[in-house]
Write a protein that holds these residues in place. Structure first.
Motif, short mmCIF file in Angstrom:
data_model
loop_
_atom_site.label_atom_id
_atom_site.label_comp_id
_atom_site.label_asym_id
_atom_site.label_seq_id
_atom_site.Cartn_x
_atom_site.Cartn_y
_atom_site.Cartn_z
N ASN A 89 14.97 39.86 -148.64
CA ASN A 89 14.71 38.80 -149.80
C ASN A 89 14.76 39.10 -150.87
O ASN A 89 15.31 38.73 -151.91
N ARG A 94 18.60 38.86 -151.63
CA ARG A 94 18.57 37.44 -151.51
C ARG A 94 18.61 37.33 -153.82
O ARG A 94 19.36 36.31 -153.83
N THR A 125 10.12 29.84 -152.87
CA THR A 125 10.03 31.05 -151.82
C THR A 125 9.94 30.13 -150.43
O THR A 125 10.15 29.79 -149.69
N SER A 155 13.29 29.13 -149.25
CA SER A 155 14.05 30.89 -148.68
C SER A 155 13.44 30.48 -147.23
O SER A 155 14.30 30.87 -146.08
N ASP A 166 15.97 29.72 -143.81
CA ASP A 166 15.96 31.22 -142.59
C ASP A 166 15.25 29.65 -141.51
O ASP A 166 16.01 30.10 -140.42
N HIS A 224 8.87 37.46 -146.65
CA HIS A 224 9.03 37.02 -148.69
C HIS A 224 8.13 36.39 -148.94
O HIS A 224 7.82 36.53 -149.71
N SER A 232 7.79 37.64 -152.90
CA SER A 232 7.63 36.41 -153.56
C SER A 232 6.91 37.09 -155.04
O SER A 232 7.03 37.19 -155.63
#
Length: 263
Positions: free
Chosen positions: A18, A21, A85, A88, A92, A115, A119
């Motif tokens: 994450n 990303r 969040t 994202s 997924d 996640h 976050s």
């Protein structure tokens, strides 16, 4: 290797995924941080003189208003970041990567853990940036180091709560567009609370909602800790709201994540 070690290893891997990303899509992070910064500058420099003079019993202008609205802008910052969040998580769920993870021998909750922790880190960075800008435009806290730590704890608690809400929103959404819209009302709560004006200046119905919604006690607690205003029972309410939202949304997210993917 023990099951706990596997859990930590897989969760760390998902956290790293994450964070990478975030590095690949810096524009999203900049947009999420930029919005509260723009709001802060707008309200302080456009409305600050008038609004600051109108705060009951407070003499002054922009500096007083910067002090008053900073807790509200911090809550808007949290709400904006957790919207990312939800996006994202929905990506997924809709792009098939979760189905792939389910076929692998990994710690099942590690995906959501990555996640949530990612976050939290992103939100902390955003709060630091917004606080820095607030200091530049006139925010002058009088808090001691202990009070700063307490304020950080309150921010962490409400952040953790709304992150789990956004995770559940991402899991329940059929599309990324839906996931981006579901957490959006969180951004309105500081406006419909004590974020920008005292609640006693509002009409009765709006005032009732403003005083009993989750973000108002958080903002009042932050003002008390950072600026020395009265806190009353706001700290207890802020913690209670954070715990209730966290537990409810965690259970909701877990149920959604563990459901049969064929249904």
């Amino acid at each position: 290797m023990s099951s706990a070690t596997y859990a930590v290893r897989d969760s760390t891997t998902m956290l790293r995924r994450n964070l990478r990303r975030m590095q690949r899509y810096p524009s999203m992070t900049l947009m999420l941080i930029g919005m509260p910064v723009v709001l802060l500058l707008l309200f302080v420099y456009v409305f600050g003189g008038t609004m600051g003079a109108g705060l009951g019993g407070v003499s002054g202008g922009r500096a007083d208003y910067a002090n008053y609205i900073t807790p509200g802008v911090l809550l808007i910052t949290i709400a904006g970041v957790v919207q990312g969040t939800a996006i994202s998580v929905a990506m997924d769920m809709t792009e098939g990567i979760i189905a792939r993870f389910r076929t692998m021998a990994i710690f099942r909750p590690a995906v959501l853990t990555g996640h949530v922790v990612g976050s939290m880190i992103q939100t902390l960075l955003a709060l630091l940036v917004v606080t820095g800008v607030a200091l530049l435009v006139g925010f002058r806290p009088t808090a001691t180091p202990i009070e700063w730590l307490a304020a950080l704890g309150i921010l962490a608690a409400i952040t953790f709560a709304v992150i789990w809400f956004s995770v559940a929103c991402g899991l329940v959404s059929k599309t990324v567009e839906t996931a981006s819209n579901l957490p959006m009302p969180l951004i309105l709560l500081p406006f419909l609370g004590s974020g920008f004006v005292p609640t006693d200046s509002m009409p009765a119905a709006v005032r009732w909602f403003a005083e009993y919604q989750p973000f108002t006690p958080v903002m009042e607690t932050l003002r008390g800790l950072l600026l020395g205003t009265g806190i009353g029972n706001s700290a207890g309410l802020a913690i209670a709201w954070s715990v209730v939202i966290t537990v409810a949304c965690y259970l909701w997210a877990r149920k959604l994540y563990n459901r049969d993917p064929s249904r």
